[in-house]
Design an enzyme around this catalytic site. Structure first.
Site, PDB file in Angstrom:
ATOM      1  N   GLY A   1      -9.440 -10.210 -37.964  1.00  0.00           N
ATOM      2  CA  GLY A   1     -10.765 -10.143 -38.392  1.00  0.00           C
ATOM      3  C   GLY A   1     -11.667  -9.184 -37.564  1.00  0.00           C
ATOM      4  O   GLY A   1     -10.992  -8.740 -36.271  1.00  0.00           O
ATOM      5  N   SER A   2     -12.475  -8.978 -37.606  1.00  0.00           N
ATOM      6  CA  SER A   2     -13.387  -8.042 -36.821  1.00  0.00           C
ATOM      7  C   SER A   2     -14.778  -8.356 -37.026  1.00  0.00           C
ATOM      8  O   SER A   2     -15.449  -9.234 -37.838  1.00  0.00           O
ATOM      9  CB  SER A   2     -13.383  -6.460 -37.289  1.00  0.00           C
ATOM     10  N   GLY A   3     -15.781  -8.060 -36.029  1.00  0.00           N
ATOM     11  CA  GLY A   3     -17.229  -8.246 -35.617  1.00  0.00           C
ATOM     12  C   GLY A   3     -17.929  -7.376 -35.131  1.00  0.00           C
ATOM     13  O   GLY A   3     -17.434  -6.216 -35.095  1.00  0.00           O
ATOM     14  N   GLY A   4     -19.025  -7.578 -34.492  1.00  0.00           N
ATOM     15  CA  GLY A   4     -19.780  -6.568 -33.961  1.00  0.00           C
ATOM     16  C   GLY A   4     -19.501  -5.729 -32.851  1.00  0.00           C
ATOM     17  O   GLY A   4     -19.629  -4.653 -33.009  1.00  0.00           O
ATOM     18  N   PHE A   5     -18.773  -6.331 -32.142  1.00  0.00           N
ATOM     19  CA  PHE A   5     -18.236  -5.738 -30.831  1.00  0.00           C
ATOM     20  C   PHE A   5     -16.644  -5.363 -30.797  1.00  0.00           C
ATOM     21  O   PHE A   5     -16.261  -5.159 -29.703  1.00  0.00           O
ATOM     22  CB  PHE A   5     -18.782  -6.455 -29.497  1.00  0.00           C
TER      23      PHE A   5
ATOM     24  N   VAL B   1     -10.006  -8.828 -33.655  1.00  0.00           N
ATOM     25  CA  VAL B   1      -9.148  -9.731 -33.095  1.00  0.00           C
ATOM     26  C   VAL B   1      -7.763  -9.505 -33.805  1.00  0.00           C
ATOM     27  O   VAL B   1      -7.839  -9.417 -35.167  1.00  0.00           O
ATOM     28  CB  VAL B   1      -9.777 -10.871 -33.517  1.00  0.00           C
TER      29      VAL B   1
ATOM     30  N   LYS C   1      -7.969  -9.549 -28.253  1.00  0.00           N
ATOM     31  CA  LYS C   1      -9.495  -8.831 -29.012  1.00  0.00           C
ATOM     32  C   LYS C   1      -9.793  -7.894 -28.153  1.00  0.00           C
ATOM     33  O   LYS C   1      -9.574  -7.608 -26.960  1.00  0.00           O
ATOM     34  CB  LYS C   1     -10.511 -10.053 -28.524  1.00  0.00           C
TER      35      LYS C   1
ATOM     36  N   ASP D   1     -24.649 -18.457 -27.538  1.00  0.00           N
ATOM     37  CA  ASP D   1     -24.299 -18.071 -28.853  1.00  0.00           C
ATOM     38  C   ASP D   1     -23.603 -19.426 -29.452  1.00  0.00           C
ATOM     39  O   ASP D   1     -22.694 -19.079 -30.263  1.00  0.00           O
ATOM     40  CB  ASP D   1     -23.690 -16.857 -28.881  1.00  0.00           C
TER      41      ASP D   1
END
Length: 343
Positions: A69-73, A76, A89, A191
């Site tokens: 998966g991927s996110g804002g920063f 993974v 990551k 968070d």
């Protein structure tokens, strides 16, 4: 950019004799020869290997790298490393805010030296990447334990499986045990939310994603957020009012976020609806909080005690919020009460 984390706060002094030097490592010290960055890194056969993270990644030992998966920063991946399944990551440069993305990478290491059942373990981290596997958009790479399971966000909202009081109380207790350990070591996560709590195949919760975390000054209950700390923020639905107002950071910020998370576990609903700016304003100015009145789950004996606990967790005055230590004791008591009711 030098690390904001002194090496002495990451590696205990009594373990230095068991360390050796390696390249492609995190810039925690100045280069020894001016050409490459080198810092102490554990030997795999060391007595301390189970406790320390490594500042060297042995790239030739990575196998079967698959995107997860991927996110804002960053993104993974799942991979095999020295025969162990790990999560890889990669923290990427944010073109709009490169300082924030760099700080996010270093923040991920605030708990790297800690080991606890309810915290995702960091195995290795580095800023150096060989050209053969390099990515120009990457700031650094972190290897972590791979948690075979889901996160709480998926369990709450993406499944129809039962989530009774015994289960969500157990999940909540796992999270506060992790927070108790972090706070005892002067680390605040900042968070806490369902998406950042992984649930293993053994049904154990583990706190993940430390990209917003801070290492507090020892003995200081509240730390001021400087303008240079642009990565500090967290998810607005779980952010405490003092942080929305730009005030100092304390472990009680995590307690507020945990309260919202526990409410989500109990109700399986979203905490707020409506415009983001309206929610932010109402949380600060009108003490807006998720509703506990309309949900049947809060009408049982356990539910009423939990409602009282939630009201304390998300108090506007952080001094009125319980500590993670106190929360752990109270949730364990609620679990016992639930067991008694079933019997």
């Amino acid at each position: 950019m030098p690390s904001p984390i002194p090496v002495t706060r990451l590696l205990p002094k009594d373990l230095y004799p068991s360390l050796e030097l390696g390249t492609f490592s995190s810039p925690l010290t100045k280069p020894l020869d001016g050409s490459s960055l080198q810092v102490p890194v554990q030997r795999f056969h060391s007595r301390a290997a189970s406790r320390l993270w490594s500042s060297v990644i042995h790239w030739q030992e990575l196998r079967s790298v698959q995107p997860v998966g991927s996110g804002g920063f960053g993104a993974v991946y799942k991979a095999e490393y020295f025969g162990e399944i790990v999560a890889l990551k990669r923290v990427k440069k944010c073109t709009k805010n490169q300082l924030a993305s760099r700080q996010s990478f270093w923040a991920e290491l605030n708990a790297a030296h800690l080991r606890h059942t309810n915290i995702v373990r960091v195995i290795a981290a580095t800023t150096g990447v060989p050209k053969s596997v390099g990515d120009e958009s990457s700031i650094g790479t972190i290897l972590m334990e791979f948690v075979h399971g889901r996160n709480l966000q998926q369990i709450i909202y993406d499944t129809a499986e039962p989530l009774g009081a015994d289960r969500w109380l157990r999940y909540g207790t796992d999270v506060v045990r992790g927070l108790r350990f972090l706070h005892a070591h002067d680390v605040v996560h900042l968070d806490i939310k369902p998406a950042n709590v992984l649930v293993s195949s053994e049904d154990v919760c583990k706190i993940a994603d430390f990209g917003c975390s801070l290492k507090l000054d020892r003995g200081c209950e509240v730390n001021t957020i400087g303008p240079h700390l642009s990565h500090v923020g967290g998810t607005y639905t779980h952010r405490p009012p003092e942080m929305l107002k730009g005030e100092g950071v304390s472990p009680k910020a995590d307690i507020f976020s945990f309260g919202i998370t526990l409410w989500q576990l109990a109700t399986r609903e979203q905490p707020y609806t409506g415009d983001r700016q309206h929610v932010l304003y109402a949380v600060v100015a009108h003490n807006l909080r998720p509703s506990v009145e309309k949900h049947a789950v809060f009408r049982s004996e356990i539910g009423r005690q939990c409602r009282t606990l939630l009201n304390r967790c998300w108090s506007a005055d952080r001094r009125c919020r319980p500590s993670a230590q106190e929360l752990t004791s109270q949730l364990e008591q609620l679990q016992q009460l639930g067991t008694g009711e079933r019997d």
